[in-house]
Scaffold this active site. Structure first.
Site, PDB file in Angstrom:
ATOM      1  N   LYS A  70      -5.884  -1.244  -2.418  1.00  0.00           N
ATOM      2  CA  LYS A  70      -5.073  -0.695  -1.314  1.00  0.00           C
ATOM      3  C   LYS A  70      -5.978  -0.239  -0.166  1.00  0.00           C
ATOM      4  O   LYS A  70      -5.685  -0.470   1.011  1.00  0.00           O
ATOM      5  CB  LYS A  70      -4.216   0.465  -1.829  1.00  0.00           C
ATOM      6  N   ILE A 122       5.786   4.514   1.367  1.00  0.00           N
ATOM      7  CA  ILE A 122       5.272   5.207   2.571  1.00  0.00           C
ATOM      8  C   ILE A 122       4.982   4.172   3.665  1.00  0.00           C
ATOM      9  O   ILE A 122       4.237   3.227   3.425  1.00  0.00           O
ATOM     10  CB  ILE A 122       3.963   5.975   2.255  1.00  0.00           C
ATOM     11  N   VAL A 146       0.851  -1.198   0.000  1.00  0.00           N
ATOM     12  CA  VAL A 146       0.000   0.000   0.000  1.00  0.00           C
ATOM     13  C   VAL A 146       0.883   1.242   0.000  1.00  0.00           C
ATOM     14  O   VAL A 146       1.718   1.415   0.888  1.00  0.00           O
ATOM     15  CB  VAL A 146      -0.922   0.034   1.241  1.00  0.00           C
ATOM     16  N   ASP A 157      -7.190  -0.217  -8.568  1.00  0.00           N
ATOM     17  CA  ASP A 157      -5.930  -0.282  -7.824  1.00  0.00           C
ATOM     18  C   ASP A 157      -6.074   0.428  -6.471  1.00  0.00           C
ATOM     19  O   ASP A 157      -5.656  -0.084  -5.429  1.00  0.00           O
ATOM     20  CB  ASP A 157      -4.829   0.368  -8.677  1.00  0.00           C
ATOM     21  N   GLY A 201       7.571   2.676  -7.935  1.00  0.00           N
ATOM     22  CA  GLY A 201       8.952   2.785  -8.410  1.00  0.00           C
ATOM     23  C   GLY A 201       9.801   1.743  -7.703  1.00  0.00           C
ATOM     24  O   GLY A 201       9.538   1.407  -6.541  1.00  0.00           O
ATOM     25  N   GLU A 230      -0.186   2.381 -17.684  1.00  0.00           N
ATOM     26  CA  GLU A 230      -0.099   1.121 -18.432  1.00  0.00           C
ATOM     27  C   GLU A 230      -0.757   1.291 -19.805  1.00  0.00           C
ATOM     28  O   GLU A 230      -1.588   2.177 -19.997  1.00  0.00           O
ATOM     29  CB  GLU A 230      -0.883   0.032 -17.688  1.00  0.00           C
TER      30      GLU A 230
HETATM   31  N1  LIG Z   1       6.294  -1.520  -9.686  1.00  0.00           N
HETATM   32  C1  LIG Z   1       5.956  -0.812  -8.630  1.00  0.00           C
HETATM   33  O1  LIG Z   1       6.250   0.392  -8.554  1.00  0.00           O
HETATM   34  C2  LIG Z   1       5.217  -1.443  -7.485  1.00  0.00           C
HETATM   35  C3  LIG Z   1       4.874  -0.667  -6.370  1.00  0.00           C
HETATM   36  C4  LIG Z   1       4.223  -1.266  -5.286  1.00  0.00           C
HETATM   37  C5  LIG Z   1       3.893  -2.612  -5.348  1.00  0.00           C
HETATM   38  N2  LIG Z   1       4.209  -3.323  -6.478  1.00  0.00           N
HETATM   39  C6  LIG Z   1       3.833  -4.747  -6.493  1.00  0.00           C
HETATM   40  O2  LIG Z   1       5.023  -5.512  -6.559  1.00  0.00           O
HETATM   41  C7  LIG Z   1       4.778  -6.713  -7.280  1.00  0.00           C
HETATM   42  C8  LIG Z   1       5.794  -6.804  -8.433  1.00  0.00           C
HETATM   43  O3  LIG Z   1       5.632  -5.691  -9.287  1.00  0.00           O
HETATM   44  P1  LIG Z   1       6.669  -5.332 -10.441  1.00  0.00           P
HETATM   45  O4  LIG Z   1       6.298  -3.981 -10.919  1.00  0.00           O
HETATM   46  O5  LIG Z   1       8.066  -5.593  -9.992  1.00  0.00           O
HETATM   47  O6  LIG Z   1       6.224  -6.421 -11.552  1.00  0.00           O
HETATM   48  P2  LIG Z   1       6.983  -6.811 -12.893  1.00  0.00           P
HETATM   49  O7  LIG Z   1       8.016  -5.804 -13.235  1.00  0.00           O
HETATM   50  O8  LIG Z   1       5.936  -7.131 -13.888  1.00  0.00           O
HETATM   51  O9  LIG Z   1       7.750  -8.160 -12.484  1.00  0.00           O
HETATM   52  C9  LIG Z   1       7.074  -9.360 -12.240  1.00  0.00           C
HETATM   53  C10 LIG Z   1       8.098 -10.466 -12.129  1.00  0.00           C
HETATM   54  O10 LIG Z   1       7.443 -11.685 -11.840  1.00  0.00           O
HETATM   55  C11 LIG Z   1       7.981 -12.697 -12.658  1.00  0.00           C
HETATM   56  N3  LIG Z   1       6.985 -13.754 -12.867  1.00  0.00           N
HETATM   57  C12 LIG Z   1       5.797 -13.673 -13.507  1.00  0.00           C
HETATM   58  N4  LIG Z   1       5.190 -14.872 -13.515  1.00  0.00           N
HETATM   59  C13 LIG Z   1       6.025 -15.710 -12.859  1.00  0.00           C
HETATM   60  C14 LIG Z   1       5.982 -17.075 -12.549  1.00  0.00           C
HETATM   61  N5  LIG Z   1       4.947 -17.845 -12.905  1.00  0.00           N
HETATM   62  N6  LIG Z   1       7.020 -17.625 -11.880  1.00  0.00           N
HETATM   63  C15 LIG Z   1       8.071 -16.869 -11.511  1.00  0.00           C
HETATM   64  N7  LIG Z   1       8.182 -15.561 -11.770  1.00  0.00           N
HETATM   65  C16 LIG Z   1       7.166 -15.000 -12.446  1.00  0.00           C
HETATM   66  C17 LIG Z   1       8.362 -12.022 -13.948  1.00  0.00           C
HETATM   67  O11 LIG Z   1       9.336 -12.796 -14.617  1.00  0.00           O
HETATM   68  P3  LIG Z   1      10.054 -12.305 -15.996  1.00  0.00           P
HETATM   69  O12 LIG Z   1      10.818 -11.076 -15.633  1.00  0.00           O
HETATM   70  O13 LIG Z   1      10.931 -13.421 -16.359  1.00  0.00           O
HETATM   71  O14 LIG Z   1       8.933 -12.036 -16.949  1.00  0.00           O
HETATM   72  C18 LIG Z   1       8.913 -10.698 -13.412  1.00  0.00           C
HETATM   73  O15 LIG Z   1      10.280 -10.827 -13.101  1.00  0.00           O
HETATM   74  C19 LIG Z   1       3.314  -6.637  -7.737  1.00  0.00           C
HETATM   75  O16 LIG Z   1       2.505  -7.308  -6.798  1.00  0.00           O
HETATM   76  C20 LIG Z   1       3.005  -5.155  -7.701  1.00  0.00           C
HETATM   77  O17 LIG Z   1       1.637  -4.873  -7.488  1.00  0.00           O
HETATM   78  C21 LIG Z   1       4.849  -2.770  -7.523  1.00  0.00           C
END
Ligand SMILES: NC(=O)c1ccc[n+]([C@@H]2O[C@H](COP(=O)([O-])OP(=O)(O)OC[C@H]3O[C@@H](n4cnc5c(N)ncnc54)[C@H](OP(=O)(O)O)[C@@H]3O)[C@@H](O)[C@H]2O)c1
Length: 434
Positions: free
Chosen positions: A207, A138, A134, A203, A304, A192
């Site tokens: 949260k 923060i 969330v 989203d 980020g 996106e």
């Molecule tokens: N990005 C942000 O700023 C942010 C902020 C707060 C919370 N979050 C949360 O953090 C989490 C990750 O976000 P992200 O932005 O880092 O996502 P992302 O960039 O899309 O990365 C997702 C990762 O998961 C891997 N993956 C997908 N399916 C898989 C599977 N079946 N087995 C193993 N690995 C698998 C992908 O592998 P590949 O790389 O090989 O495709 C990728 O490395 C999410 O829950 C998101 O809501 C993100």
């Protein structure tokens, strides 16, 4: 020196790679703070042979995240895959059942399965930490769960989606349309390719559902959230709001009322002078109103890689510092079995001020008819202004005193039924904010 805390990281995308690189960069400082090193020993992602810009030479690659979650070689499973079900759910469950602490950034997963996962963690004496889920960097989870112990929370509200706040900020600053701002946000990587999830409020709702549980000691209930996105907000609304001393923000609001707990996500007018109105661009903010504290506002980066990794690492540090046999606090502030069922306050009973913008045919008696509909529904007006030079079409802008959602809907339906409107009416709720 205590034994190292061995972690397995599933998901090496934006957040996962930042966690790996920050652990490498901050390793010795963290070791001093926690009294033991935190070491990634194994990772999992979909594609193995991709250069991710981080050194993975000393970690084991495990293709299946569930296998990683159960590995004898790890103490903590870090889930950074995302998604409400699928591999994230299977792996987190497997980790908790195998006696591993879990850290996750996954709001979708917790919003749907949080209570069930908390029950498993608590039964097995494990931590399930989710600060990053969330508002990114923060520290709002710890604030609600730990720092505000003993406070009664009456309302929690916030700007929980950076994409929406970026779009609204630019619409206001540059007077441009929602569609143009969205296209720019997509070009700059703030939105996106399919932005529905962000701009329609889903989203924010995920949260908010987690904050509601923590704030009010109830089960998570994302399906009960009233939701409106920002795609109907126009430059005319933003300009009218500014003229009246307000700014429009997409807020998630959870509030204790006499009939239950309101959970709502919608565009909201907040006083321009309030602290939350000063939160611009992709920045997030959460306001917490309690009996002992009044209103507290936390603001900062909500997304980020590095900001989110900061929260993940804070959660890991808590686990590294916890002592064997130490009874960990409950995941959602009280034991999962003692969370009250969520009691929904109906949206029609919501009480507050309203901004109403009507585009009307300029006929004799229009103003009087509008006033009648308001009176009929016992709505008293703080202001009513009419604009428009074009001969046939005028804009009427009203701000109500405190009234109910039911009354406003009934009045607007009445005006629409009277055939006075030349365009869809706009209704925006006004939120108190310090
Ligand atoms: N990005 C942000 O700023 C942010 C902020 C707060 C919370 N979050 C949360 O953090 C989490 C990750 O976000 P992200 O932005 O880092 O996502 P992302 O960039 O899309 O990365 C997702 C990762 O998961 C891997 N993956 C997908 N399916 C898989 C599977 N079946 N087995 C193993 N690995 C698998 C992908 O592998 P590949 O790389 O090989 O495709 C990728 O490395 C999410 O829950 C998101 O809501 C993100």
């Amino acid at each position: 020196m205590a034994a190292a805390l061995r972690i397995g990281v599933a998901g090496l995308g934006t957040v996962g790679t930042s966690v790996i690189s920050m652990l490498a960069a901050k390793g010795s400082e963290l070791e001093r703070q926690c009294g033991r090193p935190i070491i990634p020993v194994a990772v999992s992602a979909r594609t193995r042979n991709r250069d991710r810009g981080v050194d993975l030479s000393n970690v084991e690659w495990v293709s299946d995240p569930v296998e990683l979650a159960c590995s004898e070689d790890i103490d903590v499973f870090v889930e950074l895959i995302g998604g409400e079900d699928g591999p994230a759910l299977a792996a987190v469950k497997a980790a908790l059942e195998a006696g591993k602490h879990v850290v996750t950034a996954n709001k979708a997963l917790l919003s749907k399965h949080g209570v069930e996962l908390a029950a498993i963690a608590e039964k097995n004496g494990l931590l399930l930490n989710y600060e990053a889920a969330v508002a990114g960097g923060i520290p709002v989870i710890k604030t609600l769960r730990e720092a505000l112990a003993g406070n009664q929370v009456n309302r929690v509200f916030g700007i929980l989606n950076g994409t929406c706040n970026y779009i609204l900020t630019r619409m206001e600053a540059e007077g441009i349309s929602f569609q143009d701002c969205l296209a720019d946000a997509q070009r700059l990587g703030y939105a996106e390719a399919d932005p529905t999830f962000d701009i329609e409020g889903h989203d924010t709702a995920h949260k908010l559902s987690i904050l509601t549980s923590l704030a009010f000691g109830c089960e998570i209930s994302a399906d009960d959230i009233y939701m409106e996105g920002i795609s109907n907000i126009t430059p005319a609304d933003i300009k009218a709001a500014a003229n009246l001393g307000y700014r429009i923000k997409l807020l998630g609001v959870a509030q204790r009322t006499d009939t239950g707990i309101e959970q709502r996500v919608h565009p909201t007018m907040v006083p321009t002078a309030s602290v939350i109105a000063q939160v611009h661009g992709v920045t997030n903010a959460v306001a917490i109103e309690t009996d002992m504290l009044g209103e507290l506002l936390l603001s900062g980066p909500g997304a980020g890689g590095d900001a989110t990794a900061s929260a993940v690492i804070g959660d890991l540090a808590d686990i590294a510092k916890s002592r064997p046999g130490f009874q960990h606090g409950p995941v959602f502030g009280r034991p999962a079995s003692e969370l009250a069922p969520y009691k929904r306050a109906r949206m029609r009973s919501h009480e507050g001020g309203y901004f109403i913008r009507l585009t009307v045919h300029d006929r004799i008696g229009v103003f009087a008819s509008i006033a009648n509909r308001m009176a009929e529904n016992e709505i008293s007006l703080e202001s009513i202004v009419q604009h428009g030079d074009a001969a046939e079409i005028k804009t009427v802008i009203m701000v109500t005193h405190e009234t109910t959602e039911q009354a406003v809907r009934s009045a607007v339906d009445g005006i629409t039924g009277d055939g006075l409107l030349a365009d869809k009416p706009q209704v925006i709720r006004i939120e108190r904010a310090a």
